[in-house]
Design a protein around this motif. Structure first.
Motif, short mmCIF file in Angstrom:
data_model
loop_
_atom_site.label_atom_id
_atom_site.label_comp_id
_atom_site.label_asym_id
_atom_site.label_seq_id
_atom_site.Cartn_x
_atom_site.Cartn_y
_atom_site.Cartn_z
N ARG A 223 0.97 -1.27 -0.07
CA ARG A 223 -0.07 -0.20 -0.12
C ARG A 223 0.89 1.41 -0.09
N ILE A 224 2.15 1.29 0.63
CA ILE A 224 2.66 2.33 0.75
C ILE A 224 3.17 2.76 -0.80
N SER A 225 3.70 1.52 -1.28
CA SER A 225 4.07 1.66 -2.64
C SER A 225 3.06 2.31 -3.56
N GLN A 226 2.14 1.88 -3.40
CA GLN A 226 0.97 2.50 -4.26
C GLN A 226 0.91 4.19 -3.96
N VAL A 227 0.72 4.47 -2.54
CA VAL A 227 0.63 5.81 -2.23
C VAL A 227 1.73 6.51 -2.94
N VAL A 228 3.05 6.10 -2.70
CA VAL A 228 4.13 6.93 -3.46
C VAL A 228 3.90 6.89 -4.98
N GLY A 229 3.53 5.85 -5.62
CA GLY A 229 3.48 6.08 -6.94
C GLY A 229 2.16 7.05 -6.99
N TYR A 230 1.13 7.01 -6.28
CA TYR A 230 0.10 8.12 -6.67
C TYR A 230 0.72 9.59 -6.57
N GLU A 231 1.44 9.69 -5.30
CA GLU A 231 2.23 11.05 -5.18
C GLU A 231 3.28 11.43 -6.08
N LEU A 232 3.89 10.63 -6.69
CA LEU A 232 5.09 10.81 -8.11
C LEU A 232 4.01 11.07 -8.99
N ALA A 233 2.82 10.66 -9.25
CA ALA A 233 1.92 10.99 -10.57
C ALA A 233 1.60 12.25 -10.30
N GLU A 236 4.69 14.84 -10.92
CA GLU A 236 4.83 14.86 -12.27
C GLU A 236 3.63 15.69 -13.42
N ARG A 237 2.44 15.71 -12.87
CA ARG A 237 1.36 16.34 -13.32
C ARG A 237 1.30 17.93 -12.97
N TYR A 238 1.23 17.86 -11.65
CA TYR A 238 1.06 19.21 -10.89
C TYR A 238 2.11 19.91 -10.29
N GLY A 239 3.02 19.04 -10.02
CA GLY A 239 4.24 19.95 -9.37
C GLY A 239 4.08 19.83 -8.01
N PRO A 298 2.45 14.35 2.10
CA PRO A 298 2.07 15.17 0.98
C PRO A 298 2.18 16.62 1.26
N GLU A 299 2.45 17.16 0.05
CA GLU A 299 2.75 18.74 0.23
C GLU A 299 3.56 19.32 1.29
N ALA A 300 4.77 18.37 1.46
CA ALA A 300 5.70 18.89 2.35
C ALA A 300 7.16 19.00 1.65
N GLY A 301 7.83 19.69 2.00
CA GLY A 301 9.17 20.13 1.66
C GLY A 301 10.42 19.35 2.48
N LEU A 302 11.70 19.53 2.09
CA LEU A 302 12.65 18.64 2.84
C LEU A 302 12.55 19.11 4.33
N SER A 335 13.08 14.33 0.09
CA SER A 335 11.93 14.91 -0.66
C SER A 335 12.02 14.65 -2.18
N VAL A 336 10.94 14.54 -2.96
CA VAL A 336 11.01 14.26 -4.10
C VAL A 336 11.69 15.35 -4.97
N THR A 337 12.41 15.01 -6.03
CA THR A 337 12.81 15.75 -6.89
C THR A 337 12.73 15.56 -8.21
N PRO A 338 12.76 16.31 -9.18
CA PRO A 338 12.18 15.93 -10.80
C PRO A 338 12.68 14.69 -11.37
#
Length: 370
Positions: A223-233, A236-239, A298-302, A335-338
């Motif tokens: 489930r965590i893998s799915q959540v990360v996949g959702y957040e990555l999408a 990529e789409r909305y930044g 979600p919506e959190a910086g480093l 934190s995620v980067t491009p």
């Protein structure tokens, strides 16, 4: 271990599901509308029959009963004086009583109930069985319907054993035959519906179990893998950025070796409870495996995630998790980067966790950008 990333997986938090209260409120409004329309239609019917000269004392009593009953039920529902299930059962009993009284008057007291027409009356009786299967449970509805059918049979049987009017006898016999077939059909469809509900419940439970850690009842690795996949999408789409915190219990092997695995399991469950207390509603805490946990922010910086990780370390270390056993945690933050994929993001968070372990544990470290 390869990650099973499902970018189309729905978000685990903030899901919009219909609230049970909203459904109950809608049902309450519908019931109020039905009682209002029933009262108005009763007044109109009584007025038209009186103007046409086809009313009678028996019909008048039926109209009076309806004019009293419907406002009482309207007041009970609008004022929430009675549970809705009680109101439904009272309506069922009222309809049954009215039909039974009209049948008795028409069959045995024609001088008083002569204006009661059996054909329309017998059309209403099957509706009672349908209503019984709507308001009651699967087995309860069958018992209620059989009881109602037995009541009408007891009322009509003496009449059928005498020398009845062939017309009335024919209608009465057909009523009982149709009632028996209808109750059997309703029970069949009710059984089918119940089996579908059980199957759906089983599927929902299996889906929940496939995404839930058995010990802590947290989202599991899948489930965590799915959540990360959702957040990555979303990124990529909305930044829309997000961050990961990887958590590891310090010296957890020593806890298992000294006190046994049952104590270790209690520590894992206690950590899950305490960590959830420090998170936002939209954050996702899951068990990654063993003594490792992951938080998706979600919506959190480093910087925000690092502050959250420091606060979490302090929150866990503030008091023993179980009994007098002090337990601390180490955290790695990324934190995620491009340039990130799910694998690289987890790898950087895990590297930061290793750094926290190397620097003395009970602390949080952040990962270098990808």
């Amino acid at each position: 271990m390869p990650l099973n990333i499902d970018a189309a997986a729905p978000p685990p938090n903030g899901e919009r599901r219909p609230e049970p209260y909203a459904g109950r409120e809608h049902k309450r409004v519908v019931m109020l509308a039905i009682f209002s329309l029933a009262w108005i239609s009763t007044v109109l019917a009584w007025t038209l029959m009186a103007l046409g000269g086809i009313s009678s004392p028996a019909l008048r009593d039926v109209f009076v009963a309806n004019l009293v009953f419907h406002p009482l039920m309207f007041a009970a529902v609008s004022g929430r004086m009675l549970p809705e299930r009680v109101v439904e059962m009272m309506c069922l009993l009222f309809a049954t009583g009215i039909c039974a009284a009209c049948m008795v008057l028409r069959l045995y007291f024609p001088s008083y109930g002569g204006r009661i027409d059996l054909e329309p009356l017998y059309l209403w009786i099957p509706v009672i069985y349908v209503f019984a299967f709507i308001v009651a449970g699967h087995k309860s509805s069958l018992r209620i319907s059989l009881g109602i059918m037995a009541l009408f049979l007891v009322i009509s049987l003496p009449y059928l054993l005498q020398s009845p009017s062939p017309r009335f006898a024919n209608f009465t016999i057909q009523l009982h035959m149709v009632s028996a077939v209808l109750v059997a059909a309703l029970y069949f469809f009710s059984s089918y519906q119940q089996r579908l509900q059980v199957a759906q419940l089983t599927m929902d439970e299996l889906a929940t179990l496939s995404h839930t850690d058995e010990l802590t009842r947290l989202p599991n690795r899948r489930r965590i893998s799915q959540v990360v996949g959702y957040e990555l999408a979303r990124f990529e789409r909305y930044g829309s950025g997000f961050a990961l915190i990887m958590i590891d219990i310090d010296h957890f092997k020593d806890v298992n070796d000294r006190f046994g695995h049952p104590v270790g399991d209690r520590a894992l469950k206690a950590l899950a409870l305490r960590a959830r207390q420090a998170l936002r509603d939209g954050d996702t805490l899951g068990r990654w495996g063993g003594e490792e946990f992951v938080i998706v922010l979600p919506e959190a910086g480093l910087d925000d995630a690092l502050r959250k990780a420091h606060a979490l370390c302090a929150h866990v270390a503030r008091a023993p998790l179980i009994d007098d056993l002090p337990i601390t945690i180490s955290c790695g933050v990324a934190s995620v980067t491009p340039a990130d994929t799910a694998e690289s993001l987890f790898h950087r968070a895990d590297a930061a966790l290793y750094t926290a372990k190397q620097h003395g544990r009970n602390r949080a470290e952040s990962a270098a950008p990808a």
